[in-house]
Design a protein around this motif. Sequence first.
Motif, short mmCIF file in Angstrom:
data_model
loop_
_atom_site.label_atom_id
_atom_site.label_comp_id
_atom_site.label_asym_id
_atom_site.label_seq_id
_atom_site.Cartn_x
_atom_site.Cartn_y
_atom_site.Cartn_z
N ALA A 177 -1.25 2.25 7.24
CA ALA A 177 -1.12 2.91 8.49
C ALA A 177 0.44 3.59 8.81
O ALA A 177 0.33 4.42 9.39
N THR A 178 1.15 3.23 7.93
CA THR A 178 2.77 3.85 8.10
C THR A 178 2.78 4.73 6.99
O THR A 178 3.82 5.32 6.82
N GLY A 179 1.82 4.98 5.99
CA GLY A 179 2.18 5.80 4.88
C GLY A 179 1.76 7.26 5.09
O GLY A 179 1.45 7.57 6.40
N TRP A 180 1.83 8.02 4.30
CA TRP A 180 1.75 9.71 4.47
C TRP A 180 0.49 9.90 4.86
O TRP A 180 0.28 10.74 6.00
N ALA A 181 -0.68 9.55 4.28
CA ALA A 181 -2.11 9.83 4.78
C ALA A 181 -2.60 8.83 5.97
O ALA A 181 -2.94 9.03 6.97
N GLY A 182 -2.01 7.62 5.84
CA GLY A 182 -2.43 6.61 6.92
C GLY A 182 -1.94 7.01 8.22
O GLY A 182 -2.56 6.80 9.15
N ALA A 220 0.67 -2.80 6.74
CA ALA A 220 1.82 -2.36 5.76
C ALA A 220 2.83 -3.43 5.95
O ALA A 220 2.99 -4.21 6.74
N ARG A 221 3.60 -3.70 4.93
CA ARG A 221 4.54 -4.68 4.57
C ARG A 221 5.80 -4.32 5.17
O ARG A 221 6.13 -5.50 6.06
N LYS A 222 6.51 -3.43 5.31
CA LYS A 222 8.01 -3.27 5.58
C LYS A 222 7.80 -3.24 7.27
O LYS A 222 8.93 -3.93 7.65
N HIS A 223 6.92 -2.74 7.87
CA HIS A 223 6.99 -2.75 9.51
C HIS A 223 6.01 -3.85 10.09
O HIS A 223 5.92 -3.83 10.99
N THR A 241 -8.01 5.50 -0.58
CA THR A 241 -7.05 4.93 -2.03
C THR A 241 -7.85 5.53 -2.96
O THR A 241 -9.00 5.23 -3.58
N SER A 242 -6.91 6.03 -4.30
CA SER A 242 -7.42 6.43 -5.22
C SER A 242 -7.29 5.49 -6.37
O SER A 242 -6.37 4.23 -6.17
N GLY A 243 -7.51 5.44 -7.62
CA GLY A 243 -7.36 4.72 -8.62
C GLY A 243 -8.31 3.56 -8.89
O GLY A 243 -8.37 2.91 -10.01
N ALA A 258 -16.70 6.09 0.08
CA ALA A 258 -15.46 6.21 -0.86
C ALA A 258 -15.16 7.61 -1.05
O ALA A 258 -16.03 8.22 -1.71
N CYS A 259 -14.06 8.12 -0.60
CA CYS A 259 -13.77 9.68 -0.96
C CYS A 259 -12.61 9.97 -1.51
O CYS A 259 -11.41 9.58 -0.95
N GLY A 260 -12.65 10.25 -2.62
CA GLY A 260 -11.56 10.53 -3.65
C GLY A 260 -10.58 11.55 -2.92
O GLY A 260 -9.23 11.72 -3.15
N ASN A 261 -11.09 12.31 -2.12
CA ASN A 261 -10.59 13.62 -1.42
C ASN A 261 -11.17 13.88 -0.18
O ASN A 261 -12.23 14.36 -0.20
N PHE A 262 -10.59 13.85 1.15
CA PHE A 262 -11.28 13.91 2.34
C PHE A 262 -11.35 15.38 2.80
O PHE A 262 -11.97 15.77 3.80
N ALA A 263 -10.72 16.28 1.88
CA ALA A 263 -10.41 17.63 2.51
C ALA A 263 -11.81 18.39 2.11
O ALA A 263 -12.36 18.29 1.13
N1 NAP Z 1 -8.87 10.39 -0.16
C1 NAP Z 1 -7.87 11.21 0.07
O1 NAP Z 1 -7.95 12.32 0.76
C2 NAP Z 1 -6.71 10.75 -0.21
C3 NAP Z 1 -5.49 11.82 0.68
C4 NAP Z 1 -4.13 11.22 0.53
C5 NAP Z 1 -3.63 10.15 -0.32
N2 NAP Z 1 -4.70 9.35 -0.86
C6 NAP Z 1 -4.76 8.23 -1.66
O2 NAP Z 1 -4.16 7.24 -0.64
C7 NAP Z 1 -3.37 6.24 -1.16
C8 NAP Z 1 -2.04 6.23 -0.35
O3 NAP Z 1 -1.57 7.56 -0.42
P1 NAP Z 1 -0.07 7.78 0.46
O4 NAP Z 1 0.34 9.27 -0.11
O5 NAP Z 1 -0.37 7.67 2.02
O6 NAP Z 1 0.76 6.46 0.11
P2 NAP Z 1 2.18 6.09 0.73
O7 NAP Z 1 2.98 7.05 1.74
O8 NAP Z 1 3.04 5.25 -0.31
O9 NAP Z 1 1.50 4.84 1.88
C9 NAP Z 1 1.16 3.67 1.35
C10 NAP Z 1 0.96 2.64 2.44
O10 NAP Z 1 0.09 1.55 2.18
C11 NAP Z 1 1.17 0.51 2.62
N3 NAP Z 1 1.08 -0.60 1.36
C12 NAP Z 1 1.42 -0.31 0.07
N4 NAP Z 1 1.04 -1.18 -0.66
C13 NAP Z 1 0.81 -2.32 0.08
C14 NAP Z 1 0.38 -3.67 0.06
N5 NAP Z 1 0.67 -4.33 -1.38
N6 NAP Z 1 0.21 -4.43 0.89
C15 NAP Z 1 0.02 -3.82 2.30
N7 NAP Z 1 0.54 -2.24 2.62
C16 NAP Z 1 0.89 -1.87 1.65
C17 NAP Z 1 2.43 1.05 2.62
O11 NAP Z 1 3.32 0.35 3.56
P3 NAP Z 1 4.36 -0.64 2.80
O12 NAP Z 1 5.04 0.04 1.67
O13 NAP Z 1 5.36 -0.97 3.96
O14 NAP Z 1 3.54 -1.98 2.61
C18 NAP Z 1 2.27 2.48 3.27
O15 NAP Z 1 1.82 2.18 4.43
C19 NAP Z 1 -2.99 6.76 -2.51
O16 NAP Z 1 -3.93 5.92 -3.52
C20 NAP Z 1 -3.42 8.36 -2.59
O17 NAP Z 1 -3.87 8.82 -3.88
C21 NAP Z 1 -6.25 9.68 -0.60
#
Ligand code: NAP
Length: 266
Positions: free
Chosen positions: A10-15, A35-38, A98-100, A122-127
């Motif tokens: 939830a703190t990441g770019w997409a979340g 998320a781990r850091k926060h 999440t992808s992969g 599961a949606c590889g891309n929600f756009a």
């Molecule tokens: N389906 C779609 O439409 C779509 C769109 C965009 C992205 N994605 C995919 O979504 C995933 C996330 O992308 P993003 O760009 O948002 O990545 P990001 O900005 O790096 O965010 C990752 C998030 O996950 C947390 N995280 C990472 N490792 C963790 C762990 N071991 N335990 C708990 N929390 C963890 C991070 O926080 P901490 O580092 O603090 O733990 C952060 O909140 C990727 O696989 C990307 O390819 C899919």
Amino acid sequence: MTIKVCVAGATGWAGSELARSIAKAPDVVLVAAIARKHAGRILGDVLGEPRLTARVHASAAEALSEPCDVFVEYTKPDVAKNNILCALERGAHVVVGTSGLTDDDYAQIDALARKQKRGVLACGNFALTAVLLQKFAEAAARLIPQWEIIDYAHDDKVDAPSGTVRELTYRLSKVRAPEPTVPIAQTVGPPEARGATVSGSQVHSIRLPGYMISAEAIFGMPDQRLTIRHDSGGSAQPYAEGALLAIRKVSALVGVHRGLDSVLEL
Ligand SMILES: NC(=O)c1ccc[n+]([C@@H]2O[C@H](COP(=O)([O-])OP(=O)(O)OC[C@H]3O[C@@H](n4cnc5c(N)ncnc54)[C@H](OP(=O)(O)O)[C@@H]3O)[C@@H](O)[C@H]2O)c1
């Protein structure tokens, strides 16, 4: 009825974009974040959005002590599968961004989801334009037996091919197997030059600065060619809109469904 949601990543770019959209949605409430850091903080304090009062937890196991209807996975491929299995064990429906994850991962997830009578979307891309790429490519594959796929992404994307392209190859494999004129094994020179075979399709992944996420499906016939291409912009807004739709629809499903169009009327 309000849908209770837990967002992993939830703190990441997409979340974080999704969490902000949930804060504005009248029918969805965020009850926990991962998320781990926060970890230990209130998500709204981290994101500057006071309507997000859920706490951030370091792991899915901790966060799921707070009951939720839908678990959204938006972290990294190495933890995604365990998070999803953990959420299903606790009786939540799951939306995967999440992808992969591989076809084998999804087979394992599907078995547990069916046992638990829960849905996984599961949606590889929600756009929306990426969703339409998948749909139009399936239609093309029904008529054109030869295609290859180019997967473009930014230089620091760790997984290849992208979730968008994995989903595309999986879906095309359900239509038919491509029929290359020269089989890959008979390539003169390194067969890697012909890309990787992913669910039967040849995929060429490019990872360079200057790209966001793009996917191109090229269908070739004698003296004619069709290219279907999706390009993403710089913001995560299109993904948040698609993920919110998935959250609202997933509870009607049982087992794994791949692609947002499985809940759209297209
Ligand atoms: N389906 C779609 O439409 C779509 C769109 C965009 C992205 N994605 C995919 O979504 C995933 C996330 O992308 P993003 O760009 O948002 O990545 P990001 O900005 O790096 O965010 C990752 C998030 O996950 C947390 N995280 C990472 N490792 C963790 C762990 N071991 N335990 C708990 N929390 C963890 C991070 O926080 P901490 O580092 O603090 O733990 C952060 O909140 C990727 O696989 C990307 O390819 C899919």
